[in-house]
Structures are given as C-alpha cells and as structure tokens.
Design a protein around this motif. Structure first.
Motif, PDB file in Angstrom:
ATOM      1  N   GLU A  94       0.852  -1.193   0.000  1.00 26.81           N
ATOM      2  CA  GLU A  94       0.000   0.000   0.000  1.00 26.81           C
ATOM      3  C   GLU A  94       0.882   1.235   0.000  1.00 26.81           C
ATOM      4  O   GLU A  94       1.892   1.272   0.701  1.00 26.81           O
ATOM      5  CB  GLU A  94      -0.890   0.026   1.244  1.00 26.81           C
ATOM      6  CG  GLU A  94      -1.949  -1.057   1.246  1.00 26.81           C
ATOM      7  CD  GLU A  94      -2.735  -1.148   2.562  1.00 26.81           C
ATOM      8  OE1 GLU A  94      -3.786  -1.771   2.548  1.00 26.81           O
ATOM      9  OE2 GLU A  94      -2.270  -0.599   3.586  1.00 26.81           O
ATOM     10  N   GLU A 120      -4.213   5.675   2.664  1.00 32.17           N
ATOM     11  CA  GLU A 120      -3.891   4.729   1.595  1.00 32.17           C
ATOM     12  C   GLU A 120      -4.338   5.332   0.279  1.00 32.17           C
ATOM     13  O   GLU A 120      -5.528   5.376  -0.006  1.00 32.17           O
ATOM     14  CB  GLU A 120      -4.606   3.382   1.826  1.00 32.17           C
ATOM     15  CG  GLU A 120      -4.278   2.371   0.740  1.00 32.17           C
ATOM     16  CD  GLU A 120      -5.328   1.265   0.607  1.00 32.17           C
ATOM     17  OE1 GLU A 120      -5.803   0.756   1.627  1.00 32.17           O
ATOM     18  OE2 GLU A 120      -5.670   0.927  -0.542  1.00 32.17           O
ATOM     19  N   GLN A 146      -2.677   0.989  -4.105  1.00 38.33           N
ATOM     20  CA  GLN A 146      -2.285  -0.359  -3.682  1.00 38.33           C
ATOM     21  C   GLN A 146      -1.974  -1.212  -4.903  1.00 38.33           C
ATOM     22  O   GLN A 146      -2.665  -1.140  -5.918  1.00 38.33           O
ATOM     23  CB  GLN A 146      -3.416  -1.002  -2.871  1.00 38.33           C
ATOM     24  CG  GLN A 146      -3.048  -2.385  -2.337  1.00 38.33           C
ATOM     25  CD  GLN A 146      -4.023  -2.911  -1.302  1.00 38.33           C
ATOM     26  OE1 GLN A 146      -5.176  -2.497  -1.259  1.00 38.33           O
ATOM     27  NE2 GLN A 146      -3.567  -3.843  -0.475  1.00 38.33           N
TER      28      GLN A 146
HETATM   29 MG    MG Z   1      -6.572  -1.187  -0.612  1.00 36.23          MG
END
Ligand code: MG
Ligand code: ATP
Length: 584
Positions: free
Chosen positions: A213, A406, A409
């Motif tokens: 991430e 985040e 990813q």
């Molecule tokens: Mg994710």
C-alpha cells in the motif's frame, strides 16, 4: 496559446466560513475554495477549479501508466450480477456492493472494482501465452456503499479510481509487472507532491498474498504505521514487532502481594516501574481446543493475526474456561501453569532474564521470575502489534509512528479470479492453465484530497505546481481603469506565452477579498499589480508555499521566468519557474 482563466467568469463560489460538518483540512478547504460541493453523503460534485485539478491528477496517473506499457480502456460501471456470482463475491462482498434489479428482474451492481468484469472480458479472447503479459487500465467512477462515508473525498460512496489489471503466464512475469507498477506508483506519488511511504500491507496473513500500500503521511489518515529512516515502513497490524522491553533488575524471584491489581497499568503503578518492564499473559485455545498461554511485553498489544498463525488458531478463553483451568484473571504467569499449557512468548522477551509477571494466584505477582530456572517457554514468536519506539526489523533503529492515507495499492492476485471464472490460456505445451493476475489501484479523488492534507495552512490550499488549477494568478488591485488592468492583462498574456497556465482575478472585488481567495484557492504564484507599484515599474510576486513576497520589475518578469525554465530546474513546486523572481 493557453486560455487565461478569468476569475470574473469562473464559477468558483468561495466560502468565508468553515462548513459545519467538515472535520479535516482537505474537506473543509476544497469546499471553501469552491472546488467541490456535496451532493449526498459520500457523493460530491467537482466544480470547474476542482475539475481542473482532477484532470491534472488523472493525466499524471495516465502518463505513468502508459509508460509501463499498460493500455487504457473503459469498462462500464454497471455490472451484471451473474459475474459476481461466478467469482463468489456476490455473497462475499457484503453490503458495500450497491445492488439492484433492472426492469427484467436481472441482478446488477455498480462496480466497486473490476476483477470480475475484466476476467470475463478476456477469458474467451486472450488465448495464448504468446499474447502475454498484458496490462489494461481505466480511470473510472467506482461505487461502494461505505458504512461510514466521511472526510469528504477521502472516503466516498462514489469516487474515481484508476484500476489496472495484468495477465501472465508465470510468476516471474507477474513479479516483473508488479515491480514496474510499484515503481510507477512511487513516481505518481512524487509527481503529485505527496510525502508517502510504500508499506508492505499483508505480510501477516496465512498464505500471505503479495501486496503493497502506498500511504500518504497525514494526521487525517485512517491507517497507523511505523517507519524508519532506512526506508522500512509497515502497517502497525502487519509489521514485525521487535519490542524493547526494559529489564527490571532484582536479585531473585520474589512473590509480591499485589492486592486489587488486575491490569498492567495497575501493576506498573503499584510497583512503580514502567509497563515495558512487566509481562502480560493471555490464555486461549488453539484450533484443536488445547490450552495456549501467550506472553507479551506489558506495554504491547496482541496482534490477533499473528497469534492465530503462531498458535495455529487462537481464541481467548472465556471467564468460565479460565476458571475451569484455575487461571486467575489479571495475575496469570508462567510459573505453575497447568501442565498441558503450551507457552508461546514474544520474541523480544527472549532477552529478558527476570520477568515481572502474575503468580497464578489472585492478588500476587512474581518479581524476577527467572527464565529457564523458574519456568520454560515452549516457543518464541512474533505476537505484538508493532508500535513507535520498537526496533526496526531491518536496521534496529527505533521506529517512528505516523498516520497515513492509503492512496494506492498493488496486489498479486495469482489465479484467484481466473480459476474461479475459468479464464485460461494455452501454455507452451498446449495445456489450458488459468492466468496469473495482478491488480493495481490508485484512488484519484482520494489522492487529490491527500495532496490538500499535506499542502495547506491557515489561509487555504497551497497546490503543488504539478496539479494546481493554474500556475500563476495575476491580481490587478483595480479593474476598469486604464493603467492597472491593462498592465495586468498584458502581464498575464506574457506569462501565458511562456507555456504557463495563468488566471487573472479581474473581479471588481476589494483587494482584501482577492488576496484571501487567492490564498484559499492556492495558486502557486500570485502577482499583484497596483497603481503605486506600477509608477515605479514594479509588481509584487508572492510564493504561496512559503508566503515569501518580493517586488519585481514588471519589465523583467517574463525574462526571469524564462531563465528559470531554461535552467531545467522545474520541480513539482515549480521552483524552476519562480526561482529567478526570488533571486535564487
Ligand atoms: Mg486497498
Ligand atoms: P480502504 O481500505 O481505505 O477502504 P481499499 O483497500 O478497500 O480502501 P482498494 O480496493 O485497494 O481500496 O481500492 C484502491 C484505491 O481506491 C484505494 O487505495 C483508495 O485510494 C481508493 N479508494 C478505496 N475506497 C475508497 C473510497 N471509499 N473513497 C475514495 N477512495 C477510495
């Protein structure tokens, strides 16, 4: 020549006051700067200036994707439920999946992600290993009925994502593309001006899937992470914990009466020692139902995923089960445990010779119970949630804590979807085998909000040069006159001819209003044109990022900017263009 943005024409209703329900900077400032408006919970409209920034974020992502060789496409948001039944996710995805029936009573959903659709798309037409590897991507609107949509663009129910999917004949090829995508994601973060850390996300899972991430560091972030100057970074849930217990040095094992002490905090206070000098115990059953007792440094929490892996399944005992084993809650310890107990202790306790720990008798603890003499440990394992101050597993220095958003990813899916959905190709020997797949997502709208989280101050947004709605805003202090406005118009046109994007605040507003709006909207450079300055042939340049102001000769501005451009020092902050104006 680029068109000049006339603020008298631009629909950018700015707000003087903070909107009531906006808790974090990006939400508040994007609303106040007239860039977004809320349509419904977790659903936003992008107004013209917001749309300009969005387009820039998208084009940076697009350029970096194209550079990896991935091909852009566009899949529908509307997806037939039947594909989700095939993958098994119609049931597994839960209430986040927005589902409905069409007029023919067929099941549909609005795509939260596109693994099903793309796997179905290629399964009958991507047939041979010779066509592999293949990477496809799209920039598209996603729908997730989040339980708690919040923080504006950070967690929406409708948001824009770049999602890419790759198909491979073997693991080496998947790894290669995964590495290329990871590198591209790092470049994207850099070009967006984000201070970020790539974080190994899932190393704790059994049969661990390979994933990373990319976290933009920000207090508003929902993820907790630890990171080190050596480059190591981990989600606190996944990171390996090397705690630093402090040994409490006492001559020998002493049983101490600790009346009323049931928690680590109470024990530490009672003995007047740090919690990191104590050892906490947790009793549970493993997958087979056998008794397992775990020991951790007193100042650390148990990581359940790790406990599960170490003990082969781990569930805490109920109060009744504790009682049945004769284990006292709040004063358990390794000395005198039931014979059948399997003892697993956190690795960092291996270095601690004398433990401060429960005596398996309510109201008593041992101080200085000696490992190897008074008790044994059957197994050492990584058990704790890593926390700031623990040793970095790569270099040993103390880890720093941070919160992160985040923003993207990367993920190696393996054959999960291709196998479930029967997507195969013919390998070199003519055998039909499922593709190996990777998927790679960038939250476009979330990244935009993350940029604002990192680039703002009490006056507003300070956009990085790379994504600003325009690079420079020229502010005439008066309009409609025959000196100031014409000079400002000419200056704006001259700067635009250098290839920069220019706005001119030609509204008939007071100077104070224009300054406040310019700071709020966050143009990287403001140039103020006023009568008094012009009389001396000067205008005032202000760098939004630092607040630095400088009087510059009007006649020299474009030459100074062109110099910066020629020097080739153009960065995301645009410093190269503006250096010359500030004598750098
Ligand atoms: Mg994710
Ligand atoms: P989270 O854990 O934050 O819910 P996720 O891991 O479920 O996100 P992914 O499925 O990995 O999200 O989606 C790829 C990217 O899409 C994320 O990295 C994030 O940037 C973005 N994203 C996911 N959910 C949302 C949302 N509700 N609002 C805005 N962006 C989102």
């Amino acid at each position: 020549m680029t068109k000049i943005l006339r603020m008298s024409q631009v629909y950018a209703p700015t707000l003087k006051e903070d909107p009531a329900d906006a808790e974090i900077a990006s939400h508040r400032l994007l609303l106040r700067a007239g860039m977004i408006r809320k349509t419904a919970s977790g659903v936003y409209t992008f107004l013209p200036l917001g749309q300009k920034v969005l387009a820039k974020v998208e084009s940076i992502v697009r350029e970096e994707m194209d550079a990896t060789g991935a091909q852009e496409m566009l899949m529908p948001a509307l997806q037939p439920g039947e594909l989700w039944h095939e993958s098994g996710r119609w049931n597994d995805y839960g209430p986040e999946l927005m589902r409905f029936r069409d007029r023919h009573d067929h099941e549909f959903c609005l795509g939260p992600t596109h693994e099903e659709l793309i796997t179905a798309l290629v399964r009958n037409e991507l047939r041979s290993y010779k066509e592999l590897p293949l990477s496809l991507y799209q920039i598209q609107t996603k729908f997730r009925d989040e339980i708690r949509p919040r923080f504006g663009l950070l967690r929406g129910r409708e948001f824009i994502m770049k999602d890419a999917y790759s198909f491979h004949a073997n693991q080496e090829s998947l790894q290669q593309t995964y590495d290329d995508m990871s590198a591209a994601y790092g470049r994207i973060c850099e070009r967006l001006g984000l201070d970020y850390r790539p974080v190994q996300a899932d190393s704790g899972q059994i049969g661990g899937s390979v994933t990373c991430e990319f976290m933009a560091l920000a207090e508003a972030g929902e993820a907790e992470l630890v990171h080190c100057t050596c480059g190591y970074a981990a989600n606190t849930e996944a990171g390996s914990c090397l705690a630093r217990p402090t040994e409490y040095d006492v001559p020998d094992m002493q049983k101490v009466a600790t009346p009323g002490v049931h928690t680590i905090d109470e024990l530490a206070e009672f003995l007047d020692i740090p919690a990191s000098s104590t050892v906490k115990a947790l009793a549970g059953k493993n997958g087979k139902g056998d008794l397992v007792v775990l020991f951790l440094p007193g100042d650390h929490e148990l990581n359940e995923i790790k406990a599960d892996r170490a003990a082969d399944g781990f569930t805490l005992l109920t109060d009744a089960e504790m009682e049945a084993y004769g284990l006292p809650k709040g004063s358990m310890g390794p000395v005198g445990l039931p014979k059948e107990a399997h003892v697993i202790a956190a690795r960092s306790l291996q270095a601690v010779q004398k433990w401060v720990v429960g005596a398996n008798e309510d109201g008593y603890h041992y101080v200085g119970a000696r490992l190897g003499r008074d008790f044994e440990v059957d197994e050492w394992a990584d058990l704790c949630i890593v926390q700031p101050g623990d040793s970095c597993p790569e270099c040993g220095l103390p880890l720093e804590g941070a919160r992160g958003i985040e923003v993207s990813q990367v993920f190696q899916l393996g054959d999960k979807y291709s196998r479930a959905m029967g997507a195969t190709f013919a390998d070199e020997d003519g055998a039909e085998v499922p593709f190996l797949m990777g998927c790679y997502g960038v939250g476009i709208t979330r990244s935009l909000a993350a940029i604002v989280e990192q680039h703002n101050d009490e006056h507003g947004i300070a956009w990085p040069f790379s994504v600003a709605p325009a690079h420079v805003c020229v502010i005439p202090l008066t309009v409609g006159d025959d000196v100031v406005q014409p000079a400002a118009e000419k200056l704006a046109a001259d700067i635009a001819s250098l290839g920069l994007e220019v706005a001119i605040d030609d509204r008939g507003e007071r100077a104070g209003v224009k300054f406040a709006d310019a700071d709020l909207i966050g143009w990287p450079l403001q140039i103020v044109v006023g009568k008094r300055g012009l009389a001396e042939g000067k205008v005032e340049a202000k760098l939004r990022r630092t607040g630095e102001k400088k009087d510059v000769a009007l006649a020299a501005i474009t030459e100074l900017m062109a110099y910066g451009k020629r020097s080739g020092r153009i960065t995301t902050s645009g410093a190269g263009y503006f250096d010359g104006l500030f004598d750098r």
